[in-house]
Every structure is written in structure tokens, then in C-alpha cells.
Design a protein around this motif. Structure first.
Motif, PDB file in Angstrom:
ATOM      1  N   ARG A  27       6.254  13.817 -32.891  1.00  0.00           N
ATOM      2  CA  ARG A  27       6.399  12.862 -31.803  1.00  0.00           C
ATOM      3  C   ARG A  27       5.425  11.698 -31.978  1.00  0.00           C
ATOM      4  N   SER A  28       5.777  10.559 -31.394  1.00  0.00           N
ATOM      5  CA  SER A  28       4.787   9.507 -31.215  1.00  0.00           C
ATOM      6  C   SER A  28       3.817   9.969 -30.131  1.00  0.00           C
ATOM      7  N   SER A  29       2.648   9.344 -30.083  1.00  0.00           N
ATOM      8  CA  SER A  29       1.618   9.734 -29.114  1.00  0.00           C
ATOM      9  C   SER A  29       1.352   8.582 -28.147  1.00  0.00           C
ATOM     10  N   LEU A  30       1.010   8.919 -26.908  1.00  0.00           N
ATOM     11  CA  LEU A  30       0.885   7.900 -25.868  1.00  0.00           C
ATOM     12  C   LEU A  30      -0.357   8.114 -25.019  1.00  0.00           C
ATOM     13  N   TYR A  31      -1.070   7.011 -24.799  1.00  0.00           N
ATOM     14  CA  TYR A  31      -2.193   6.949 -23.850  1.00  0.00           C
ATOM     15  C   TYR A  31      -1.768   5.981 -22.758  1.00  0.00           C
ATOM     16  N   SER A  32      -1.602   6.483 -21.541  1.00  0.00           N
ATOM     17  CA  SER A  32      -1.087   5.686 -20.431  1.00  0.00           C
ATOM     18  C   SER A  32      -2.187   5.414 -19.417  1.00  0.00           C
ATOM     19  N   LEU A  33      -2.362   4.131 -19.072  1.00  0.00           N
ATOM     20  CA  LEU A  33      -3.398   3.719 -18.118  1.00  0.00           C
ATOM     21  C   LEU A  33      -2.787   2.940 -16.973  1.00  0.00           C
ATOM     22  N   LEU A  34      -3.541   2.871 -15.889  1.00  0.00           N
ATOM     23  CA  LEU A  34      -3.154   2.088 -14.717  1.00  0.00           C
ATOM     24  C   LEU A  34      -4.251   1.083 -14.393  1.00  0.00           C
ATOM     25  N   ILE A  35      -3.853  -0.147 -14.119  1.00  0.00           N
ATOM     26  CA  ILE A  35      -4.770  -1.129 -13.555  1.00  0.00           C
ATOM     27  C   ILE A  35      -4.636  -1.024 -12.039  1.00  0.00           C
ATOM     28  N   ALA A  36      -5.655  -0.525 -11.393  1.00  0.00           N
ATOM     29  CA  ALA A  36      -5.588  -0.262  -9.954  1.00  0.00           C
ATOM     30  C   ALA A  36      -5.869  -1.518  -9.144  1.00  0.00           C
ATOM     31  N   HIS A  37      -5.192  -1.624  -8.010  1.00  0.00           N
ATOM     32  CA  HIS A  37      -5.406  -2.728  -7.077  1.00  0.00           C
ATOM     33  C   HIS A  37      -5.595  -2.147  -5.669  1.00  0.00           C
ATOM     34  N   PRO A  38      -6.749  -1.534  -5.411  1.00  0.00           N
ATOM     35  CA  PRO A  38      -6.959  -0.884  -4.112  1.00  0.00           C
ATOM     36  C   PRO A  38      -6.923  -1.862  -2.943  1.00  0.00           C
ATOM     37  N   GLU A  39      -7.095  -3.162  -3.238  1.00  0.00           N
ATOM     38  CA  GLU A  39      -7.073  -4.152  -2.158  1.00  0.00           C
ATOM     39  C   GLU A  39      -5.658  -4.421  -1.656  1.00  0.00           C
ATOM     40  N   PHE A  40      -4.644  -3.969  -2.406  1.00  0.00           N
ATOM     41  CA  PHE A  40      -3.264  -4.182  -2.010  1.00  0.00           C
ATOM     42  C   PHE A  40      -2.746  -2.979  -1.233  1.00  0.00           C
ATOM     43  N   ARG A  41      -1.717  -3.209  -0.447  1.00  0.00           N
ATOM     44  CA  ARG A  41      -1.123  -2.131   0.330  1.00  0.00           C
ATOM     45  C   ARG A  41      -0.613  -1.026  -0.602  1.00  0.00           C
ATOM     46  N   TYR A  42      -0.949   0.199  -0.307  1.00  0.00           N
ATOM     47  CA  TYR A  42      -0.621   1.393  -1.075  1.00  0.00           C
ATOM     48  C   TYR A  42      -1.271   1.399  -2.458  1.00  0.00           C
ATOM     49  N   GLY A  43      -2.136   0.434  -2.743  1.00  0.00           N
ATOM     50  CA  GLY A  43      -2.800   0.402  -4.039  1.00  0.00           C
ATOM     51  C   GLY A  43      -3.661   1.626  -4.282  1.00  0.00           C
ATOM     52  N   LYS A  44      -4.380   2.048  -3.249  1.00  0.00           N
ATOM     53  CA  LYS A  44      -5.240   3.224  -3.368  1.00  0.00           C
ATOM     54  C   LYS A  44      -4.405   4.480  -3.602  1.00  0.00           C
ATOM     55  N   GLU A  45      -3.300   4.608  -2.872  1.00  0.00           N
ATOM     56  CA  GLU A  45      -2.453   5.796  -3.004  1.00  0.00           C
ATOM     57  C   GLU A  45      -1.795   5.845  -4.385  1.00  0.00           C
ATOM     58  N   ILE A  46      -1.361   4.695  -4.884  1.00  0.00           N
ATOM     59  CA  ILE A  46      -0.760   4.644  -6.218  1.00  0.00           C
ATOM     60  C   ILE A  46      -1.765   5.101  -7.266  1.00  0.00           C
ATOM     61  N   ALA A  47      -3.010   4.631  -7.139  1.00  0.00           N
ATOM     62  CA  ALA A  47      -4.055   5.023  -8.094  1.00  0.00           C
ATOM     63  C   ALA A  47      -4.315   6.529  -8.023  1.00  0.00           C
ATOM     64  N   GLU A  48      -4.262   7.091  -6.806  1.00  0.00           N
ATOM     65  CA  GLU A  48      -4.560   8.514  -6.642  1.00  0.00           C
ATOM     66  C   GLU A  48      -3.492   9.405  -7.266  1.00  0.00           C
ATOM     67  N   VAL A  49      -2.231   8.974  -7.232  1.00  0.00           N
ATOM     68  CA  VAL A  49      -1.165   9.815  -7.782  1.00  0.00           C
ATOM     69  C   VAL A  49      -0.952   9.579  -9.273  1.00  0.00           C
ATOM     70  N   PHE A  50      -1.486   8.493  -9.807  1.00  0.00           N
ATOM     71  CA  PHE A  50      -1.187   8.136 -11.192  1.00  0.00           C
ATOM     72  C   PHE A  50      -1.602   9.234 -12.168  1.00  0.00           C
ATOM     73  N   ASN A  51      -2.754   9.838 -11.955  1.00  0.00           N
ATOM     74  CA  ASN A  51      -3.224  10.871 -12.882  1.00  0.00           C
ATOM     75  C   ASN A  51      -2.304  12.083 -12.936  1.00  0.00           C
ATOM     76  N   SER A  52      -1.479  12.257 -11.912  1.00  0.00           N
ATOM     77  CA  SER A  52      -0.560  13.393 -11.904  1.00  0.00           C
ATOM     78  C   SER A  52       0.809  13.036 -12.469  1.00  0.00           C
ATOM     79  N   ILE A  53       1.012  11.768 -12.832  1.00  0.00           N
ATOM     80  CA  ILE A  53       2.281  11.370 -13.440  1.00  0.00           C
ATOM     81  C   ILE A  53       2.291  11.843 -14.891  1.00  0.00           C
ATOM     82  N   PRO A  54       3.255  12.667 -15.264  1.00  0.00           N
ATOM     83  CA  PRO A  54       3.222  13.250 -16.611  1.00  0.00           C
ATOM     84  C   PRO A  54       3.583  12.252 -17.699  1.00  0.00           C
ATOM     85  N   ILE A  55       3.008  12.465 -18.884  1.00  0.00           N
ATOM     86  CA  ILE A  55       3.444  11.736 -20.068  1.00  0.00           C
ATOM     87  C   ILE A  55       4.851  12.226 -20.416  1.00  0.00           C
ATOM     88  N   PRO A  56       5.803  11.345 -20.706  1.00  0.00           N
ATOM     89  CA  PRO A  56       7.159  11.815 -21.062  1.00  0.00           C
ATOM     90  C   PRO A  56       7.126  12.838 -22.188  1.00  0.00           C
TER      91      PRO A  56
END
Length: 402
Positions: A27-56
Motif C-alpha cells: 500500500r501507499s502510506s499516508l500521514y493526515s493532518l488538520l489545520i484547526a480553526h477553533p475561532e470558527f463555529r464548530y472548529g473546536k469540535e472538528i479538531a476534537e474528532v479528527f484524531n478518531s477519523i481513520p486512515i482509509p
């Protein structure tokens, strides 16, 4: 002399045993990151769930410890964001860290080994401790093949995820809209892309997101690989403090190449199967599907990012464990590939072309079973032959043709 551990192919040049476990493939290998924007609506919640989003599943998980970054742009224009991302990746030596992970670098001594490469490449474990010299042409070819087939196919995906709501004014989403407008303009030559996107955001309903993804690839050419082996590599039996210090300070040998950027809107996502008492579940569902969608678009535009998938069965029907998550529809076409070893390197020969059978495309999107989506209970997509395919067997690889 180059001292490295090496594992030979299992089942020949394919590094897999055709007709055996179809999950054993490179397989190819993947490192997935998020640029968080906690100042935006739901930005904090999106950042909190991102680590639980699985690599395909079609990628090796090559994540480093840090996956969520604070906004890199702040008050600067969003069009500069790719530059800021590249600067962050360089200053934090992300390419070097990815290489260190590939070679299973030991923290205390800085020693490397080939355990992960052998595991992901399906090399014969009995050859781990072989010493290779530059006169061992076959061995060198296999090392170069592992570098090309495995390590160089390591990607970094940096995601910006913005929540959009019909109640929010478009001008409050300048960052997402500006990046989206720029990319659309670049692709279409239109000067009105930003205005059209703004109208779209004002009209959008429900919980939806826009994902802006930036794709990078690890540069691990043969020159880089041999430089690494000769100047930095040592194992636990031959600890070298000078090489350790040199590797820790290296900033320019290991680099990431920018490939492309992609913007997608999540679209309407069914609330079926979601526990409405836990909004994080809906956020995770929407974001996961949007990132999967972005990956599909990046693969369609960039051949280097396209993945191969093994045939799960050929009798009584041809099947593979891919589906709607990978963007498959009735118009999709796949080439069937036979891997062969040529002088220690893997080459692929097209055996034929297949296509999905109408009504038999697996809905493998995140939480498809929970929302009781059609075909979610299938465990694979069924294919039919378009041309060729004589003598194909379970485990052969397929790759989508665009």
C-alpha cells in the motif's frame, strides 16, 4: 559497504502470494493532518474528532504523533496557506521524521532497522540480517525497489475543514472561500468563482463542511536512499554517534514535494444512524466522508496518488473490497495488473480491464450500515470483464483508469 537489513519477496516479485491472503500487498502510506480553526463555529469540535477519523484502509497508517495544527495563516491571506504549510513541514523536519518512522528508529540510540519495511513489503524474514555490498546487484535492485514501491509512496495530506451553515454570511468564511475561489479559478480560468462559491454557501442547508486539502509526497529517490544508507544508517549492533548527530541535524536531504490541492463540499449527509444526543458522531461522519471524497478527487487528478487494490475473488464472481468510498460508479474502469520481477524490480503488466456490475457496487462509506444505505451490507463490489483477463487469479492488483 552498505550495511542494511533486507527481506526478499514472498511469492515472487509481487511481494505477495497470489491466490493467498489478498490483504497482503504494498500500500501507499499516508500521514493526515488538520489545520484547526477553533475561532470558527464548530472548529473546536472538528479538531476534537479528527484524531478518531481513520486512515482509509487502502493506505498504511503513517501518522506521526502530532496531527492537529493551529491555524497557520492567522490574519494573512488564505492564498498564502500552501506556502505556510510548506514552511511548517520544512521547519519541523516532517520528511525526516517520516523516514525515521519507516526505518523504525530507536529513540535512545538512534539506531534503525528494516522491520516496518519488511512487514509492509512482505519480504522473507530469513534475509533480515544479510549484508549487501555494491557488487550485489540483485540486492541493490531490491533495496531500490523497496524505496520506490514503499517509501517514496508516502504522502502527507493537510486538511482545512470549515463548517458552513445557511445562517452564516459568506464573508465570515473568507479563508475557505478565498482558497476555494483561487483553486476553482486556476482550474477553470473563471474570474467569478469566488462569487459563485459565496452564493453557494449562503444557500447551503444543514450541517455541512468544506474541506481544502493539500497533498505532498515524500522525495525518496535512489540518490536520497543511498545517501541515507551511506551517511546515516546504522543498526543496534553498530551504534554510530556521529551518524546519529548528522541525521538529527539533516534538514535538506529529506524533502516533501507539493503535488496538488483540492476543495470539496461534503454535500447533504443523512442523519440516519447518528445518535443525535452526541453531535460529535455527526461531525465525524460528515468530516470522514468529506475527506474520503477529497482523496478520490486528488487520485483522479494525480496518477502518482492512485492506489492499487487486490482482487478479493475471481470465482464464481470477480470482486474487490472497494466501493462508493473510493468514488466507484457504473462508469468506472479498472486495469488488472500482473506484477513481475525484472532484475529485482517490480514491473506491472496489464492483463485486462474490468468494470463494476450495475447494482452491485458496495456502499462502504463511513457509517453506511448505520444509516441503512442501499448495498451497505455487501462486503465487496462485483465486477465484470470488459477485455482480456484470461488467467487472472485472486490477489492480482487492480487500478482505476481515468
Amino acid at each position: 559497504m552498505v550495511l542494511v537489513a533486507l527481506l526478499l519477496y514472498v511469492g515472487g516479485a509481487a511481494a505477495q502470494q497470489l491466490g493467498a491472503d489478498t490483504e497482503d500487498y504494498r500500500r501507499s502510506s499516508l500521514y493526515s493532518l488538520l489545520i484547526a480553526h477553533p475561532e470558527f463555529r464548530y472548529g473546536k469540535e472538528i479538531a476534537e474528532v479528527f484524531n478518531s477519523i481513520p486512515i482509509p484502509e487502502k493506505f498504511n497508517d503513517h501518522n506521526l504523533n502530532r496531527r492537529v495544527l493551529n491555524s497557520l495563516v492567522y490574519n494573512k491571506k488564505a492564498k498564502d496557506e500552501p506556502t505556510y504549510i510548506s514552511d511548517f513541514l520544512y521547519k519541523n523536519a516532517i520528511a525526516r521524521r517520516l523516514v525515521a518512522k519507516w526505518y523504525n528508529r530507536e529513540k535512545a540510540s538512534g539506531a534503525f532497522d528494516m522491520e516496518l519495511i519488511s512487514e509492509r513489503g512482505y519480504y522473507d524474514a530469513s534475509f533480515r540480517d544479510i549484508e549487501l555490498s555494491k557488487q550485489d546487484i540483485r540486492g541493490l535492485a531490491r533495496l531500490a525497489d523497496a524505496g520506490e514501491e514503499l517509501i517514496q509512496n508516502t504522502f502527507v495530506l493537510v486538511n482545512d475543514i470549515y463548517y458552513v451553515d445557511k445562517e452564516l454570511q459568506a464573508d465570515k468564511w473568507g479563508v475557505a472561500l478565498e482558497v476555494l475561489g483561487i483553486l476553482l479559478d486556476a482550474a477553470t480560468g473563471s474570474e467569478s468563482g469566488l462569487q459563485n462559491v459565496g452564493n453557494f454557501v449562503k444557500q447551503i442547508e444543514g450541517f455541512r463542511v468544506i474541506v481544502v486539502s493539500h497533498l505532498y509526497r515524500l522525495n525518496f529517490t535512489e540518490d536520497v536512499m543511498w545517501n541515507f544508507y551511506e551517511n546515516y544508517y546504522y543498526d543496534a549492533q553498530s551504534v554510530d554517534s556521529a551518524k546519529r548527530e548528522a541525521f538529527d541535524k539533516s534538514m535538506d536531504l529529506f524533502t516533501l514535494e507539493y503535488i496538488d490541492s483540492q476543495v470539496v463540499a461534503s454535500g447533504k449527509t443523512s442523519i440516519e444512524g447518528v445518535n443525535t444526543d452526541t453531535p460529535e458522531q455527526m461531525i465525524r461522519k460528515v468530516c470522514t466522508r468529506a475527506i474520503d471524497k477529497s482523496i478520490v478527487q486528488l487520485q483522479r487528478k494525480n496518477e502518482v496518488f492512485r492506489v492499487k487494490t487486490p482482487l478479493h475473488s475471481v470465482e464464481p464472481t470477480i470482486t474487490a473490497k472497494i466501493g462508493l468510498k473510493e468514488g466507484i460508479d457504473e462508469n468506472s474502469r479498472f486495469e488488472v495488473l500482473l506484477p513481475n520481477e525484472v532484475d529485482g524490480r517490480t514491473k506491472y503488466e496489464r492483463m485486462g480491464v474490468i468494470r463494476p456490475v450495475r447494482g452491485m457496487i458496495w456502499d462502504n462509506r463511513y457509517m453506511a450500515i448505520e444509516e441503512k444505505a442501499e448495498n451497505a451490507t455487501l462486503d465487496a463490489t462485483t465486477f465484470e470483464v470488459v477485455s482480456g483477463c484470461k488467467g487472472i487469479v485472486e490477489g492480482m492488483l487492480i487500478r482505476e483508469i481515468f
